[in-house]
Design an enzyme around this catalytic site. Structure first.
Site, PDB file in Angstrom:
ATOM      1  N   ARG A 264      -2.333  -0.788   5.488  1.00 44.82           N
ATOM      2  CA  ARG A 264      -3.502  -1.311   4.775  1.00 44.82           C
ATOM      3  C   ARG A 264      -3.162  -2.664   4.138  1.00 44.82           C
ATOM      4  O   ARG A 264      -3.992  -3.560   4.062  1.00 44.82           O
ATOM      5  CB  ARG A 264      -3.961  -0.324   3.687  1.00 44.82           C
ATOM      6  CG  ARG A 264      -4.731   0.866   4.211  1.00 44.82           C
ATOM      7  CD  ARG A 264      -5.032   1.853   3.097  1.00 44.82           C
ATOM      8  NE  ARG A 264      -3.866   2.632   2.672  1.00 44.82           N
ATOM      9  CZ  ARG A 264      -3.872   3.527   1.688  1.00 44.82           C
ATOM     10  NH1 ARG A 264      -4.976   3.746   0.999  1.00 44.82           N
ATOM     11  NH2 ARG A 264      -2.790   4.197   1.383  1.00 44.82           N
TER      12      ARG A 264
ATOM     13  N   CYS B 255       0.863  -1.177   0.000  1.00 45.29           N
ATOM     14  CA  CYS B 255       0.000   0.000   0.000  1.00 45.29           C
ATOM     15  C   CYS B 255       0.904   1.232   0.000  1.00 45.29           C
ATOM     16  O   CYS B 255       1.752   1.370  -0.878  1.00 45.29           O
ATOM     17  CB  CYS B 255      -0.977  -0.013   1.174  1.00 45.29           C
ATOM     18  SG  CYS B 255      -0.213  -0.048   2.793  1.00 45.29           S
TER      19      CYS B 255
END
Lengths: 281, 321
Positions: free
Chosen positions: A244, A239
């Site tokens: 994430r 990410c």
């Protein structure tokens, strides 16, 4: 939770409520910072600050085994304990913590499905501002599974195509290079775009509106059938700063059971700053 | 209390209602269809400075009447500014403390005003990467305080509290009906918590089912404080889409330029959300040609000088000797 490849790594809020206070069960809230924890947390949970406690404060790196042992032992956690992690921002930082616990070989670590927001919005769940003061224990990391982590040589190998799945979990605008980072974020890069060959599968694809994970069938359909992640290949998720992608790493490795999945925590803030690295937009 | 001499025993007697409505002022030079009577309802004339006085007072009174406040228990509320300013000033004047949880993007003026009004300020960063259906960070932090520190805080929760709707059903709606002598054909509002649109529309529709309700929203990615695009409405439980005839989307930068025009052409010192509503109303009256429209102007320009400097060329320069 039937049909997840490893259902034992996910617990529901009701299960946590029913098991609060049982010996050998330790709760940890992991937030980007501890403002949310300070406002209130699940009773008995200790709070870890992702920015200052899970990152090396000198070089850009995860904390080393010594620091991990000190942090976890200081929180009164023994290697034999069941550790339940949850946190803000839809469990991104808790998933990063899960990844770190697995790197250092903790046997039984689990995520609380839906994170702190789900607990917060359930009327029968209590929260407290009381900060527990656990007696420190000696914690010895049992492993150093750095194979769970992708470093730049593997990322270069993966972007050549063929042997790897590369999964970009950022927003579509970050993937196309329309923005380099979400608005207001201080960690950024010199260039926008994505690693050549990466598939765009935003992290939120994996969750329902209440933040809990979609069913195994839905996840299989999305990642494998629709998006074309090949479960027979090795996989790298990335990410912007690696939090994430920890969430998607958890989905691919533990809920779908894909064998070799690595989290590239350097992510776009490393790759997008490299001189001469190939980029697609 | 005497509305003729305007002598009052306390500031709360100044709050608006059918007997003491906020002013309705006709738009003249900026009305593109003079046959269409267009009025602005100046909510900044309320005693704490915005349309939020109505919901704040109704919610606070409800908590007081239910015995939820006192003995060290005050309130906590997520707010983009106006509700917090009203609630803080009201709560402090009633002897209660107030904690305001504020998104970082709220203009500095409003944050400072919240402190001046007596709020303890909690500034939180907005979502790092929005996911559909998940609430704002500020709402969840406020809910956490209310849950973990029940002895210290009650949470009015303007996003879910029906008293927010009731405030407008009991005051804004009846005021407009009376002020227009029942002639209103179009109501123009913006969307935030949606208390205004839902409460006012419910009342007006109960009087005349044909009143058109037009909600004006800024384009996605906007920075107009207090407003929401329909894609952001998941956080509000008070939006009733059956009451809204049209949703007009307006390029958000027009909120600032139209506010400037209202200041300089009509003498109305309207804030950016009013500028946005005006632009939406302008588009509809050009389409509908005849009627009697009321725009609810939520607040004035004074809190928005930093936003205005960002969007209106020339405001930021030439200010030093």
């Amino acid at each position: 939770m039937a049909n997840y490849a490893n259902p034992e790594v996910l617990v529901e809020t009701d299960w946590v409520k029913a098991n609060l206070g049982k010996p050998g069960l330790k709760l940890v809230e992991i937030d980007v910072d501890t403002k949310a924890y300070d406002a209130g947390h699940v009773p008995s949970a200790v709070g870890f600050n992702w920015q200052t406690q899970l990152q090396d404060q000198v070089r850009r790196d995860i904390i080393g085994p010594d620091a991990f042992e000190k942090l976890v032992g200081g929180a009164g956690i023994s290697p034999s304990d069941i550790v339940i992690l949850y946190g803000d921002n839809n469990n991104w930082f808790a998933a990063y913590g899960f990844w770190l616990f697995k790197i250092y070989g903790h046997n039984d670590v689990r995520l609380m499905n839906g994170g702190r927001v789900k607990w917060l919005n359930e009327p029968d769940k209590q929260m407290t501002t009381e900060v527990p003061k656990p007696a420190p224990v000696t914690y010895k990391a049992s492993a150093n599974h750095l194979d769970l982590r992708a470093l730049i040589p593997q990322v270069f190998e993966a972007q050549k195509g063929g042997k790897w799945n590369l999964v970009d979990v950022r927003s579509p605008d970050e993937f196309t290079g329309k923005v380099i980072a979400p608005p207001g974020m201080s960690e950024t890069a010199q260039r926008g775009g994505h690693i050549p060959g990466a598939k765009s599968i935003p992290w939120s694809t994996a969750v329902k509106p209440d933040g809990t994970f979609k069913s195994a069938d839905e996840l299989r359909s999305i990642y494998l059938d629709q998006k074309g992640v090949d479960p027979n290949k090795d996989t790298i998720a990335y990410c912007r700063i690696g939090e994430r992608s920890s969430h998607t790493w958890f989905v691919l490795k533990y809920l779908l059971g894909i064998k070799n999945v690595k989290n590239y925590d350097g992510s776009w803030t490393e790759y997008g700053n490299l001189i001469a690295a190939p980029i697609e937009k | 209390m005497n509305h003729q001499t305007r002598v009052y025993d306390n500031v709360f007697e100044l709050l608006p209602n059918e007997q003491n409505p906020s002013p309705l002022v006709r738009i003249n030079r900026m009305n593109p269809v003079p046959e269409f009577a267009l009025y602005a309802k100046l909510e900044w004339m309320n005693p704490f400075g915005s349309v939020k006085d109505r919901a704040a007072w109704t919610m606070l009174q409800d908590l007081e009447h239910r015995g939820e406040l006192g003995n060290g228990r005050g309130i906590v509320e997520p707010t983009s500014g106006n509700t917090g300013i009203s609630l803080a000033a009201m709560a402090r004047a009633r002897g209660f403390h107030m904690r305001a949880v504020v998104p970082n993007k709220v203009p500095l003026e409003k944050k400072v005003l919240l402190k001046i009004a007596g709020a303890q300020l909690d500034v939180v960063s907005d979502e790092l990467c929005p996911a559909p259906g998940l609430g704002d960070g500020s709402i969840n932090i406020a809910k956490t305080h209310a849950k973990a520190s029940r002895d210290k805080y009650a949470m009015p929760n303007q996003y879910e509290n029906e008293k927010n709707v009731e405030a407008h059903f009991q005051t804004t709606g009846p005021e407009i009906w009376r002020q227009t002598e029942g002639k209103i054909t179009h109501l123009f509002v913006s969307l935030g918590t949606c208390g205004t649109v839902t409460g006012t529309s419910r009342f007006l529709r109960s009087k005349n089912p044909n009143v058109k309700v037009i909600a004006v929203q800024p384009t996605e990615g906007h920075d107009v404080p207090g407003l929401r695009n329909v894609t952001q409405l998941g956080v509000s439980k008070l939006f009733d889409s059956s009451l809204v005839d049209d949703i007009v989307e307006v390029e958000f930068r027009l909120a600032y330029s139209r506010a400037m025009e209202l200041c300089q052409t009509e003498g109305l010192l309207a804030g950016p959300s009013s500028g946005l509503i005006y632009e939406g109303a302008r588009e509809i009256i050009l389409r509908d040609k005849a009627g009697c429209g009321v725009m609810i102007f939520p607040d004035n320009i004074f809190k928005y000088t930093s936003n205005m400097m960002k969007h209106i060329p020339g405001l930021a320069s030439g200010n030093q000797a």
